[in-house]
Enzyme design. Structure first.
Site, mmCIF file in Angstrom:
data_model
loop_
_atom_site.group_PDB
_atom_site.id
_atom_site.type_symbol
_atom_site.label_atom_id
_atom_site.label_comp_id
_atom_site.label_asym_id
_atom_site.label_seq_id
_atom_site.Cartn_x
_atom_site.Cartn_y
_atom_site.Cartn_z
ATOM 1 N N CYS A 31 0.375 -27.403 -71.735
ATOM 2 C CA CYS A 31 1.129 -26.877 -70.378
ATOM 3 C C CYS A 31 1.586 -25.737 -70.143
ATOM 4 C CB CYS A 31 2.816 -27.628 -70.313
ATOM 5 S SG CYS A 31 3.961 -26.912 -68.780
ATOM 6 N N CYS A 34 4.483 -24.003 -69.857
ATOM 7 C CA CYS A 34 5.422 -23.807 -70.275
ATOM 8 C C CYS A 34 5.353 -22.998 -71.684
ATOM 9 C CB CYS A 34 5.553 -25.350 -71.141
ATOM 10 S SG CYS A 34 5.637 -26.995 -70.398
#
Length: 106
Positions: A31, A34
């Site tokens: 991600c 993230c």
């Protein structure tokens, strides 16, 4: 204080049973948002570490807790106090918005 990692095994001890206000950052290795959020979380932990404990949980290594809380995407931030879920934020945000959000709860 810095960021601490939690897993399905120690989530109850570190988050639910904690007397502290605990922010859980659910993330995944693949991600991008993230990864972008990680240095922001580290800064916030440095600034608010006395008032809020910040932990991160890799959803691929620990899938039980994210499933229990109905996680639909990452990054997702969940704020707990006294074992109860107070609030949830989905997606990244600028540090100033995250700090303001946290300030409303601690």
């Amino acid at each position: 204080m810095g960021l601490q990692s939690v897993t399905d095994k120690d989530f109850n001890k570190e988050v639910i049973e904690s007397e502290d206000t605990v922010l859980v950052d659910f993330w995944a290795e693949w991600c991008g948002p993230c990864k972008a959020l990680l240095p922001v979380m580290e800064e916030i932990a440095g600034e608010l570490g006395e008032r809020v404990k910040i932990v991160k949980m890799n959803i691929e290594e620990s899938p039980e807790v994210p499933t229990k809380y109905g996680l639909r995407g990452v990054p997702t931030l969940m704020l707990f106090k006294g074992g109860k879920l107070l609030d949830t934020r989905i997606g990244g945000a600028p540090k100033s918005q995250l700090v303001a959000w946290l300030e409303n709860h601690v």
